[in-house]
Write a protein that holds these residues in place. Structure first.
Motif, PDB file in Angstrom:
ATOM      1  N   GLU A  84       7.622  -1.455   6.162  1.00 51.66           N
ATOM      2  CA  GLU A  84       6.169  -1.593   6.099  1.00 51.66           C
ATOM      3  C   GLU A  84       5.510  -0.216   6.000  1.00 51.66           C
ATOM      4  N   VAL A  85       4.405  -0.159   5.283  1.00 48.09           N
ATOM      5  CA  VAL A  85       3.680   1.100   5.102  1.00 48.09           C
ATOM      6  C   VAL A  85       2.248   0.950   5.605  1.00 48.09           C
ATOM      7  N   VAL A  86       1.823   1.876   6.442  1.00 45.70           N
ATOM      8  CA  VAL A  86       0.433   1.931   6.894  1.00 45.70           C
ATOM      9  C   VAL A  86      -0.185   3.188   6.288  1.00 45.70           C
ATOM     10  N   ALA A  87      -1.225   3.015   5.488  1.00 49.86           N
ATOM     11  CA  ALA A  87      -1.889   4.143   4.848  1.00 49.86           C
ATOM     12  C   ALA A  87      -2.805   4.842   5.837  1.00 49.86           C
ATOM     13  N   LEU A  88      -2.777   6.168   5.807  1.00 52.58           N
ATOM     14  CA  LEU A  88      -3.585   6.979   6.724  1.00 52.58           C
ATOM     15  C   LEU A  88      -4.242   8.077   5.902  1.00 52.58           C
ATOM     16  N   THR A  89      -5.582   8.093   5.867  1.00 54.14           N
ATOM     17  CA  THR A  89      -6.271   9.054   5.015  1.00 54.14           C
ATOM     18  C   THR A  89      -7.631   9.422   5.581  1.00 54.14           C
ATOM     19  N   SER A  90      -8.215  10.456   5.028  1.00 54.98           N
ATOM     20  CA  SER A  90      -9.547  10.885   5.448  1.00 54.98           C
ATOM     21  C   SER A  90     -10.638  10.189   4.652  1.00 54.98           C
ATOM     22  N   PHE A  91     -10.257   9.421   3.661  1.00 57.67           N
ATOM     23  CA  PHE A  91     -11.238   8.823   2.767  1.00 57.67           C
ATOM     24  C   PHE A  91     -11.298   7.314   2.941  1.00 57.67           C
ATOM     25  N   GLY A  92     -12.523   6.765   2.872  1.00 58.59           N
ATOM     26  CA  GLY A  92     -12.691   5.334   3.064  1.00 58.59           C
ATOM     27  C   GLY A  92     -13.276   4.616   1.870  1.00 58.59           C
ATOM     28  N   GLU A  93     -13.214   5.261   0.670  1.00 53.49           N
ATOM     29  CA  GLU A  93     -13.776   4.618  -0.507  1.00 53.49           C
ATOM     30  C   GLU A  93     -13.029   3.340  -0.850  1.00 53.49           C
ATOM     31  N   ALA A  94     -13.765   2.342  -1.288  1.00 53.91           N
ATOM     32  CA  ALA A  94     -13.167   1.043  -1.593  1.00 53.91           C
ATOM     33  C   ALA A  94     -12.080   1.147  -2.652  1.00 53.91           C
ATOM     34  N   GLU A  95     -12.300   2.001  -3.665  1.00 56.40           N
ATOM     35  CA  GLU A  95     -11.321   2.095  -4.747  1.00 56.40           C
ATOM     36  C   GLU A  95      -9.977   2.583  -4.218  1.00 56.40           C
ATOM     37  N   ARG A  96     -10.009   3.598  -3.353  1.00 57.35           N
ATOM     38  CA  ARG A  96      -8.763   4.126  -2.819  1.00 57.35           C
ATOM     39  C   ARG A  96      -8.086   3.102  -1.908  1.00 57.35           C
ATOM     40  N   VAL A  97      -8.885   2.360  -1.150  1.00 55.98           N
ATOM     41  CA  VAL A  97      -8.334   1.309  -0.296  1.00 55.98           C
ATOM     42  C   VAL A  97      -7.644   0.254  -1.156  1.00 55.98           C
ATOM     43  N   HIS A  98      -8.311  -0.157  -2.222  1.00 61.32           N
ATOM     44  CA  HIS A  98      -7.727  -1.155  -3.121  1.00 61.32           C
ATOM     45  C   HIS A  98      -6.381  -0.687  -3.660  1.00 61.32           C
ATOM     46  N   LEU A  99      -6.324   0.566  -4.084  1.00 61.19           N
ATOM     47  CA  LEU A  99      -5.089   1.092  -4.662  1.00 61.19           C
ATOM     48  C   LEU A  99      -3.954   1.089  -3.646  1.00 61.19           C
ATOM     49  N   ALA A 100      -4.271   1.443  -2.408  1.00 58.46           N
ATOM     50  CA  ALA A 100      -3.249   1.455  -1.359  1.00 58.46           C
ATOM     51  C   ALA A 100      -2.738   0.045  -1.086  1.00 58.46           C
ATOM     52  N   LEU A 101      -3.657  -0.913  -1.016  1.00 60.78           N
ATOM     53  CA  LEU A 101      -3.259  -2.287  -0.741  1.00 60.78           C
ATOM     54  C   LEU A 101      -2.493  -2.885  -1.913  1.00 60.78           C
ATOM     55  N   GLU A 102      -2.929  -2.559  -3.129  1.00 62.35           N
ATOM     56  CA  GLU A 102      -2.220  -3.057  -4.306  1.00 62.35           C
ATOM     57  C   GLU A 102      -0.819  -2.476  -4.401  1.00 62.35           C
ATOM     58  N   ALA A 103      -0.639  -1.281  -3.848  1.00 61.81           N
ATOM     59  CA  ALA A 103       0.682  -0.657  -3.838  1.00 61.81           C
ATOM     60  C   ALA A 103       1.596  -1.306  -2.810  1.00 61.81           C
ATOM     61  N   GLY A 104       1.002  -2.069  -1.874  1.00 59.39           N
ATOM     62  CA  GLY A 104       1.819  -2.783  -0.902  1.00 59.39           C
ATOM     63  C   GLY A 104       1.620  -2.376   0.539  1.00 59.39           C
ATOM     64  N   ALA A 105       0.640  -1.508   0.821  1.00 60.52           N
ATOM     65  CA  ALA A 105       0.386  -1.111   2.206  1.00 60.52           C
ATOM     66  C   ALA A 105      -0.046  -2.318   3.028  1.00 60.52           C
ATOM     67  N   SER A 106       0.425  -2.397   4.261  1.00 60.90           N
ATOM     68  CA  SER A 106       0.075  -3.523   5.134  1.00 60.90           C
ATOM     69  C   SER A 106      -1.057  -3.183   6.088  1.00 60.90           C
ATOM     70  N   GLY A 107      -1.482  -1.940   6.075  1.00 62.44           N
ATOM     71  CA  GLY A 107      -2.593  -1.534   6.925  1.00 62.44           C
ATOM     72  C   GLY A 107      -3.224  -0.273   6.392  1.00 62.44           C
ATOM     73  N   TYR A 108      -4.426   0.026   6.854  1.00 65.41           N
ATOM     74  CA  TYR A 108      -5.157   1.181   6.350  1.00 65.41           C
ATOM     75  C   TYR A 108      -5.998   1.743   7.478  1.00 65.41           C
ATOM     76  N   LEU A 109      -5.798   3.016   7.779  1.00 63.41           N
ATOM     77  CA  LEU A 109      -6.543   3.670   8.851  1.00 63.41           C
ATOM     78  C   LEU A 109      -7.158   4.968   8.348  1.00 63.41           C
ATOM     79  N   LEU A 110      -8.314   5.310   8.901  1.00 66.79           N
ATOM     80  CA  LEU A 110      -8.913   6.608   8.631  1.00 66.79           C
ATOM     81  C   LEU A 110      -8.385   7.606   9.653  1.00 66.79           C
ATOM     82  N   LYS A 111      -8.260   8.869   9.240  1.00 65.40           N
ATOM     83  CA  LYS A 111      -7.650   9.869  10.106  1.00 65.40           C
ATOM     84  C   LYS A 111      -8.474  10.181  11.346  1.00 65.40           C
ATOM     85  N   ASP A 112      -9.741   9.819  11.339  1.00 63.22           N
ATOM     86  CA  ASP A 112     -10.560  10.089  12.525  1.00 63.22           C
ATOM     87  C   ASP A 112     -10.543   8.916  13.501  1.00 63.22           C
ATOM     88  N   THR A 113      -9.656   7.938  13.259  1.00 64.45           N
ATOM     89  CA  THR A 113      -9.565   6.800  14.163  1.00 64.45           C
ATOM     90  C   THR A 113      -8.944   7.226  15.490  1.00 64.45           C
TER      91      THR A 113
END
Length: 224
Positions: A84-113
């Motif tokens: 499983e892959v959880v994406a972790l990034t400083s950016f919260g733009e919808a397009e980047r989120v979509h790309l991560a999820l389409e790649a197969g990520a099961s979760g997405y977190l911002l680095k300031d969480t």
């Protein structure tokens, strides 16, 4: 209790050190390796695969040199679908989120969480559940929709599965709820994703909310 094996991928050494220091304080999560970019991660995972020593969860930065996190996530899920892959990034733009999820990520977190949320996301991914940063989830529920997707293509049982999936249930949870085998639940989930054209449970869950099949999404509850 067996610790969840985690692999860290981030081009900033200080970030990797910080995550290691945090996980060192947690009994149920163990960092087993790290890499500074997507290509290095793939190289290391290839060696581990030969040794039958793959991690269970990869924490993946998205913006990195050589091979970014989106490309690395896609390749990891192609080679090792059980990881499983959880994406972790400083950016919260919808397009980047979509790309991560389409790649197969099961979760997405911002680095300031909060650090605790990172741990929660790892545990959720390990259970086959989904976990999103609340701000990201709000964005996605407004945008994750396509005109060619309809729940009418699903059987009544598959619609039940979709609703349970959107409520954050793992395959085992779904099996217990519907009194079916976990293998049958897993097959139903795969059919739902295939018919709707999604590659991750997260996409399907958010789409179900967007389509009104689930009234309300509470991202924090997805961690179970």
């Amino acid at each position: 209790m067996t610790a969840i094996r985690v692999f860290l991928v981030d081009d900033h050494a200080v970030v990797r050190r910080g995550m290691r220091a945090f996980f060192d304080l947690i009994d149920d999560i163990e960092v087993v390796g790290e890499a500074g970019d997507g290509q290095s991660a793939l190289d290391e995972l290839a060696v581990r695969a030969v040794q039958d020593d793959l991690p269970e969860v990869v924490l993946m930065d998205l913006l990195m040199p050589r091979l970014d996190g989106i490309g690395a996530t896609k390749e990891i899920k192609r080679r090792y679908p059980q990881v499983e892959v959880v994406a972790l990034t400083s950016f919260g733009e919808a397009e980047r989120v979509h790309l991560a999820l389409e790649a197969g990520a099961s979760g997405y977190l911002l680095k300031d969480t909060d650090a605790d949320q990172v741990g929660a996301a790892v545990r959720a991914a390990h259970k086959g559940q989904v976990h999103l940063d609340p701000a990201v989830a709000r964005t996605l529920t407004r945008t994750l929709v396509g005109p060619d997707r309809t729940s009418n293509t699903l059987t009544p049982r598959e619609r039940e599965i979709l609703v349970l999936l959107a409520r954050g249930q793992s395959n085992r949870d779904i099996a217990d709820t519907l009194v079916i085998s976990e293998r049958t639940a897993r097959t139903h989930v795969s059919n739902v994703l295939s018919k709707l054209g999604f590659v991750s449970r997260t996409q399907a869950a958010l789409w179900a909310v967007r389509e009104g099949l689930v009234i309300e999404l509470v991202p924090e509850s997805w961690t179970g």
